[in-house]
Design an enzyme around this catalytic site. Structure first.
Site, PDB file in Angstrom:
ATOM      1  N   ARG A   1       0.839  -1.219   0.000  1.00 38.87           N
ATOM      2  CA  ARG A   1       0.000   0.000   0.000  1.00 38.87           C
ATOM      3  C   ARG A   1       0.864   1.256   0.000  1.00 38.87           C
ATOM      4  O   ARG A   1       0.599   2.222  -0.730  1.00 38.87           O
ATOM      5  CB  ARG A   1      -0.912  -0.039   1.224  1.00 38.87           C
ATOM      6  CG  ARG A   1      -1.746   1.204   1.483  1.00 38.87           C
ATOM      7  CD  ARG A   1      -2.589   0.931   2.724  1.00 38.87           C
ATOM      8  NE  ARG A   1      -3.367   2.057   3.160  1.00 38.87           N
ATOM      9  CZ  ARG A   1      -2.931   2.983   4.015  1.00 38.87           C
ATOM     10  NH1 ARG A   1      -1.691   2.926   4.469  1.00 38.87           N
ATOM     11  NH2 ARG A   1      -3.725   3.972   4.396  1.00 38.87           N
ATOM     12  N   SER A   2       1.919   1.207   0.809  1.00 36.23           N
ATOM     13  CA  SER A   2       2.790   2.373   0.916  1.00 36.23           C
ATOM     14  C   SER A   2       3.554   2.610  -0.387  1.00 36.23           C
ATOM     15  O   SER A   2       3.686   3.755  -0.849  1.00 36.23           O
ATOM     16  CB  SER A   2       3.749   2.153   2.089  1.00 36.23           C
ATOM     17  OG  SER A   2       4.652   3.195   2.195  1.00 36.23           O
TER      18      SER A   2
ATOM     19  N   ARG B   1       7.213 -19.526  -3.987  1.00 35.56           N
ATOM     20  CA  ARG B   1       8.640 -19.851  -4.067  1.00 35.56           C
ATOM     21  C   ARG B   1       8.823 -20.465  -5.456  1.00 35.56           C
ATOM     22  O   ARG B   1       8.217 -21.492  -5.746  1.00 35.56           O
ATOM     23  CB  ARG B   1       9.024 -20.845  -2.979  1.00 35.56           C
ATOM     24  CG  ARG B   1       8.749 -20.320  -1.555  1.00 35.56           C
ATOM     25  CD  ARG B   1       9.389 -21.206  -0.516  1.00 35.56           C
ATOM     26  NE  ARG B   1       8.898 -20.958   0.835  1.00 35.56           N
ATOM     27  CZ  ARG B   1       9.339 -19.982   1.635  1.00 35.56           C
ATOM     28  NH1 ARG B   1      10.252 -19.151   1.207  1.00 35.56           N
ATOM     29  NH2 ARG B   1       8.860 -19.840   2.861  1.00 35.56           N
TER      30      ARG B   1
ATOM     31  N   SER C   1      14.243 -14.053  -1.430  1.00 37.24           N
ATOM     32  CA  SER C   1      13.707 -13.014  -2.319  1.00 37.24           C
ATOM     33  C   SER C   1      14.774 -11.980  -2.655  1.00 37.24           C
ATOM     34  O   SER C   1      14.875 -11.511  -3.788  1.00 37.24           O
ATOM     35  CB  SER C   1      12.520 -12.311  -1.664  1.00 37.24           C
ATOM     36  OG  SER C   1      11.653 -13.263  -1.120  1.00 37.24           O
TER      37      SER C   1
ATOM     38  N   ASP D   1      11.326 -14.452  10.032  1.00 37.09           N
ATOM     39  CA  ASP D   1      12.516 -15.115  10.600  1.00 37.09           C
ATOM     40  C   ASP D   1      13.528 -14.124  11.196  1.00 37.09           C
ATOM     41  O   ASP D   1      14.351 -14.514  12.019  1.00 37.09           O
ATOM     42  CB  ASP D   1      13.230 -15.944   9.524  1.00 37.09           C
ATOM     43  CG  ASP D   1      12.338 -17.025   8.943  1.00 37.09           C
ATOM     44  OD1 ASP D   1      11.360 -17.403   9.616  1.00 37.09           O
ATOM     45  OD2 ASP D   1      12.618 -17.474   7.824  1.00 37.09           O
TER      46      ASP D   1
ATOM     47  N   MET E   1       8.833 -21.056  14.408  1.00 36.21           N
ATOM     48  CA  MET E   1       9.485 -21.050  13.087  1.00 36.21           C
ATOM     49  C   MET E   1      10.809 -20.290  13.131  1.00 36.21           C
ATOM     50  O   MET E   1      11.290 -19.945  14.205  1.00 36.21           O
ATOM     51  CB  MET E   1       8.542 -20.433  12.069  1.00 36.21           C
ATOM     52  CG  MET E   1       7.534 -21.404  11.524  1.00 36.21           C
ATOM     53  SD  MET E   1       6.676 -20.663  10.133  1.00 36.21           S
ATOM     54  CE  MET E   1       6.095 -22.120   9.301  1.00 36.21           C
TER      55      MET E   1
ATOM     56  N   GLU F   1      11.974 -21.337  30.621  1.00 41.98           N
ATOM     57  CA  GLU F   1      13.096 -21.832  31.439  1.00 41.98           C
ATOM     58  C   GLU F   1      14.318 -22.127  30.579  1.00 41.98           C
ATOM     59  O   GLU F   1      15.448 -22.121  31.070  1.00 41.98           O
ATOM     60  CB  GLU F   1      12.696 -23.111  32.185  1.00 41.98           C
ATOM     61  CG  GLU F   1      11.941 -22.881  33.475  1.00 41.98           C
ATOM     62  CD  GLU F   1      10.664 -22.081  33.317  1.00 41.98           C
ATOM     63  OE1 GLU F   1       9.831 -22.472  32.486  1.00 41.98           O
ATOM     64  OE2 GLU F   1      10.503 -21.055  34.013  1.00 41.98           O
TER      65      GLU F   1
HETATM   66  O1  F6P Z   1      10.754 -17.875   5.960  1.00 44.94           O
HETATM   67  C1  F6P Z   1       9.553 -17.895   6.629  1.00 44.94           C
HETATM   68  C2  F6P Z   1       9.169 -19.307   7.007  1.00 44.94           C
HETATM   69  O2  F6P Z   1       7.924 -19.270   7.664  1.00 44.94           O
HETATM   70  C3  F6P Z   1      10.189 -20.066   7.852  1.00 44.94           C
HETATM   71  O3  F6P Z   1      10.135 -19.702   9.207  1.00 44.94           O
HETATM   72  C4  F6P Z   1       9.806 -21.489   7.580  1.00 44.94           C
HETATM   73  O4  F6P Z   1      10.890 -22.359   7.784  1.00 44.94           O
HETATM   74  C5  F6P Z   1       9.394 -21.453   6.140  1.00 44.94           C
HETATM   75  O5  F6P Z   1       9.038 -20.109   5.856  1.00 44.94           O
HETATM   76  C6  F6P Z   1       8.258 -22.363   5.799  1.00 44.94           C
HETATM   77  O6  F6P Z   1       8.071 -22.296   4.438  1.00 44.94           O
HETATM   78  P1  F6P Z   1       6.756 -22.777   3.688  1.00 44.94           P
HETATM   79  O7  F6P Z   1       5.651 -21.842   4.049  1.00 44.94           O
HETATM   80  O8  F6P Z   1       7.117 -22.709   2.254  1.00 44.94           O
HETATM   81  O9  F6P Z   1       6.481 -24.156   4.191  1.00 44.94           O
END
Ligand code: F6P
Length: 323
Positions: free
Chosen positions: A21-22, A72, A105, A127, A169, A187
Site C-alpha cells: 500500500r505504501s 517460491r 527473495s 525469521d 518457526m 526456562e
Molecule cells: O521464511 C519464513 C518461514 O515461515 C520459515 O520460518 C519457515 O521455515 C518457512 O518459511 C516455511 O516455508 P513454507 O511456508 O514454504 O512451508
C-alpha cells in the site's frame, strides 16, 4: 522513473500488505505508474501483472498475508528464468521493481540487479534473518502470536506441574525462539546457532521444579538439531530415567497468518515509502531496512554475502532470568 512494479515473495509476513500500500500510494504521489505482480517471481515469469491505483490498496493495511499473493519459484532460481524475468519486465515497460521479502527473495533481487535491472528490496520475513535490517516486517506480529500461545501453555502447565515444549518457526535462525523465550519467561531455549545437549535441557527443566516453579517451558527453534521432533523422541526414549514427560506444541504457520500489529504496519509503511524514495533519488541494487531506528539502505551485494548473528548476550540473559 515513470513506471515501477511491486511484488511479494517467499513466505508471507504480517505487514506485507501495508508495505505494498505504501509503495503504491507514495509512488502514485510522485505521478508514477504502479504495477503489482501476483505470486512473486513465479507470477512475474507468467506475466501476471496488473495496474494498481490508490483504491486497489484500500482496506488492506490491517490484513495479514499479501493480497498480491506469494510463491517460491524454482524456475526463477535458474539464470534462464532470471533473464526471462528481465525481458518480461522490459516488455511491460517497467523501469524498476520493488521486491518485498526475505533472504531468498533478496537473493533473487540481487540476480536481477546483476542482469542490469533496477531493483530495491524491502526487508520482510518473520525469521528476522536478513542482514541489513535489525528487524524485518512481520517479526513483531509473529512474536506476539508465539507469546499468546506460550502464555496459554504456561497456564495449563502450572495447573498440572507439567513440562512443555513450544516449537517456533525461523528456518536456520534462532531469533524468534530466543525472543519468544525471553518475553514468555521460558526456562530454556534451543536455537540452531548453538549446539545443545538434550540432557542439559532435561536438567534445566528439572531444576525449575526444584527451585519451586509450578511449570517448566522450553522454546525450540524449528531449525535446531534438537527441534520439537528430536527432543520429543529423546524425552520419550529416556522417560523412565528423566522422570517426567514433555508435552509438545508446534506453532508452525499459525505464526505467519496473523493480522499485523501497529509496529509491523508502521515499519512496513515506512519501508515501502523509503523504497520509493530511494528509487526517486536514482538509487537501486539496495535493500531498505531499519538500522538504529532509521530507514537505511544496504547494497544487496552485502545483504546476500552476510549472515545476521544471534545476540549471545540475550541467550546469557535468558539463563539468568529463568532463575
Ligand atoms: O521464511 C519464513 C518461514 O515461515 C520459515 O520460518 C519457515 O521455515 C518457512 O518459511 C516455511 O516455508 P513454507 O511456508 O514454504 O512451508
Amino acid at each position: 522513473m515513470k513506471h515501477i512494479a511491486v511484488l511479494t515473495s517467499g513466505g508471507d509476513a504480517p505487514g506485507m500488505n501495508a508495505a505494498i500500500r505504501s509503495v503504491v500510494r507514495t509512488g502514485l504521489d510522485l505521478g508514477w505508474r504502479i504495477s503489482g505482480i501476483h505470486h512473486g517471481f513465479a507470477g512475474l515469469l507468467a506475466g501476471d501483472i496488473v495496474s494498481l491505483r490508490a483504491r486497489d490498496v484500500s482496506g488492506i493495511i490491517q490484513g495479514g498475508g499479501t493480497f498480491l499473493g506469494s510463491a517460491r519459484s524454482l524456475e526463477f532460481k535458474t539464470e534462464t528464468g532470471q533473464r526471462q524475468a528481465v525481458e518480461i519486465l522490459r516488455e511491460h515497460q517497467i523501469d524498476a521493481l520493488v521486491i518485498i521479502g526475505g533472504n531468498g527473495s533478496q537473493t533473487g533481487a540481487y540476480a536481477l540487479y546483476n542482469l542490469g535491472f533496477p531493483v530495491v528490496g524491502v526487508a520482510s520475513t518473520i525469521d528476522n534473518d536478513l542482514y541489513g535490517s535489525e528487524i524485518t516486517i512481520g517479526v513483531d506480529t509473529a512474536l506476539n502470536i508465539a507469546l499468546e500461545a506460550i502464555d496459554r501453555l504456561k497456564v495449563t502447565a502450572t495447573s498440572h506441574h507439567r513440562a512443555f515444549l513450544v516449537e517456533v518457526m525461523g528456518r536456520d535462525c534462532g531469533y524468534l525462539a530466543l525472543n519468544a523465550a525471553i518475553a514468555g519467561g521460558a526456562e530454556a531455549v534451543v536455537v540452531p546457532e548453538f549446539e545443545v545437549d538434550p540432557e542439559q535441557i532435561a536438567a534445566d527443566l528439572r531444576s525449575a521444579y526444584e527451585r519451586g516453579k509450578a511449570h517448566a517451558l522450553v522454546v525450540v527453534a524449528e531449525g535446531a538439531r534438537y527441534n520439537a521432533e528430536g527432543l520429543a523422541s529423546y524425552f520419550k526414549e529416556h522417560r523412565q530415567r528423566l522422570g517426567f514427560d514433555l508435552r509438545v506444541t508446534t506453532l508452525g504457520h499459525v505464526q505467519r497468518g496473523g493480522a499485523p500489529g501497529a509496529f509491523d504496519r508502521l515499519l512496513a509503511t515506512r519501508l515501502g515509502a523509503a523504497a520509493v524514495d530511494r528509487l526517486r533519488r536514482g538509487e537501486h541494487g539496495i535493500l531498505v531496512g531499519l538500522l538504529k531506528g532509521e530507514m537505511a539502505a544496504t547494497p544487496l551485494a552485502e545483504v546476500v554475502a552476510n549472515k545476521k548473528p544471534l545476540d549471545q548476550r540475550l541467550l546469557d540473559l535468558l539463563g539468568v532470568l529463568a532463575k
